[in-house]
Enzyme design. Sequence first.
Site, mmCIF file in Angstrom:
data_model
loop_
_atom_site.group_PDB
_atom_site.id
_atom_site.type_symbol
_atom_site.label_atom_id
_atom_site.label_comp_id
_atom_site.label_asym_id
_atom_site.label_seq_id
_atom_site.Cartn_x
_atom_site.Cartn_y
_atom_site.Cartn_z
ATOM 1 N N CYS A 191 -23.965 32.312 0.184
ATOM 2 C CA CYS A 191 -22.849 32.375 1.135
ATOM 3 C C CYS A 191 -21.501 32.482 0.425
ATOM 4 O O CYS A 191 -20.499 32.854 1.036
ATOM 5 C CB CYS A 191 -22.848 31.147 2.048
ATOM 6 N N ARG A 212 -40.205 14.541 -3.633
ATOM 7 C CA ARG A 212 -39.811 13.206 -3.168
ATOM 8 C C ARG A 212 -40.913 12.551 -2.331
ATOM 9 O O ARG A 212 -40.942 11.324 -2.196
ATOM 10 C CB ARG A 212 -38.515 13.291 -2.363
ATOM 11 N N ALA A 217 -44.263 29.068 5.971
ATOM 12 C CA ALA A 217 -43.170 30.021 5.728
ATOM 13 C C ALA A 217 -41.876 29.420 6.269
ATOM 14 O O ALA A 217 -41.871 28.759 7.319
ATOM 15 C CB ALA A 217 -43.451 31.368 6.383
ATOM 16 N N PRO A 233 -53.881 28.177 7.896
ATOM 17 C CA PRO A 233 -53.563 26.744 7.816
ATOM 18 C C PRO A 233 -53.128 26.259 6.442
ATOM 19 O O PRO A 233 -52.600 25.148 6.316
ATOM 20 C CB PRO A 233 -54.880 26.070 8.246
ATOM 21 N N ASP A 271 -35.202 32.826 6.111
ATOM 22 C CA ASP A 271 -34.862 34.083 6.778
ATOM 23 C C ASP A 271 -36.073 34.957 7.085
ATOM 24 O O ASP A 271 -35.962 35.919 7.843
ATOM 25 C CB ASP A 271 -33.884 34.886 5.912
#
Length: 548
Positions: free
Chosen positions: A45, A24, A283, A279, A286
């Site tokens: 979940c 986007r 990340a 650089p 979790d």
Amino acid sequence: MTQQRILIVGGVAGGASCAARSRRLDEDAEIIMYDRGPYVSFANCGLPYYVGDVIVDESKLLVANADLFQERFNIQVCLEHNVCGIDRDRQTITVENLKTGEKREEAYDALVLAPGAAPIRPPLPGIDLPGIFALRTIPDSRRIRDWITTHQVKTAVIVGGGFIGLEMTENLIHRDIQVTLLEQLPQVMPPLDPEMVAAVHDLLRERGVNLCLGDGVSGFATAGDRIQVSTASGQRHTADLVILAIGVRPENQLAKAADLAIGERGGIQVNDQMQTSDPHIWAVGDVVEVQDFVTQTPTQIPLAGPANRQGRIAADAIAGRASTFRGVQGTSVCRIFDLTVASTGASEKLLQRLAIPYEKVHLHPGHHVGYFPGATPIDIKLLFAPETGKILGVQAVGESGTEKRVDVIAMAIQTGATVFDLEEAELCYAPQFGAAKDPVNFAGMIAANHLRGDAPIAQWSDQAWRSHCLVDVRTVSEFAAGAVEGAINLPLNDLRDRLTELPLDQPIYVYCQVGQRAYYATRVLRLNGFEAFNLTGGYKTYDAMQAT
């Protein structure tokens, strides 16, 4: 502008969000996402509820698929591809096609690591026996469902009383499977404070769960066609199925091999733009170690909401935007049969461990007005700074409306609000939803009254009440049904006429059932020259603390 090549390792919450957001922001970038599994962007979940047949259609767990990413976003998704190496100097990764075994190198301008976290499987005897499962992916849930069917499972042992352990407990019972729940700690839901989960312990036992607290697993063995689970205390539990829900650890092997900075908890260290010590590498999710928003200390909290936000922020940073991640509060909710357990911010345990000063109040208001049918209580614990009243955390347990109150306070924490702000919060009110004084308002009022000195609170845990005058202002019948040892009964309606029975030369500690009548009594006593304190949360909180 030179076309960017963005490679993303991991395609669930953080990775998928980063990929979609990157598109986007940059129509020309080449974006490729790699995942070891056969699915991308799935609802992990929801996996316990698929095992429990609450969700019966597996396809409902797929938020998006590889075709959608290609057709809608022009993002290439490589499933069943394992990224097994990073060459930081050459800015390349090594990718293995798990179907063919073929390896190849891919160059990147920006690399995003989102491999997530893996279930902990401690090196215990017998842990790899058939019938012992962990739950992380759709194939995991499919294997558990198949085992339940083919082995006609009637009994199960669940190891671990956190979110997954409790959700799996409920879902297996939904399938008429008897459950033994083993938790090494003396309570389930370890992030919460002990007194706040007393009601959860009671409910689990009421639903037939064999709840074994303070007893860790020592090993597994075969027992005919079943599995025997041994514990540290010497107990043995035999079952048809074992679910490991001990917790997760970050999938940091790739980052370690690339010599990226790793935190004490094993998460990849990142700055507030989710950038690693390299650089060109970011990340998210979790796998990272981030800053706790309340305590300003490093932490690692594996939740989907923060992972999604981190993915967006990494995409912004790659595109040159100045977006930053504020930190995590650990805002979470879990449904356990009829109870909702929610929390945000710091717990008392955490504040004690970090030596951060705090005050606390307990209250048990109805989730809506008492005159409207169906009102049920919410047990709330609010933690705040003693000098400023700044909100530090909240925990709540109830049947209805629980997560709504925690969400409100979560947003208050984001804005740096105080308990005085909670007093003045204008919230939705209709009889079936709340009250003119919402539980959020009540929490703020109790805390603010304490800080102003109008109705100082005292803590059951401080034990000061044991050596001074303890007054129970409930009715005679309530007192007779159960009271704190050493208390004298002066019902609130009789209090003004019996003030001469109380000493003026020592503190008076007052309690009722949940705290409201004791508040009224505290005001009466203080206005009549007594040094009175309201024992926060009343007899209900005292009773919960005795159960821990």
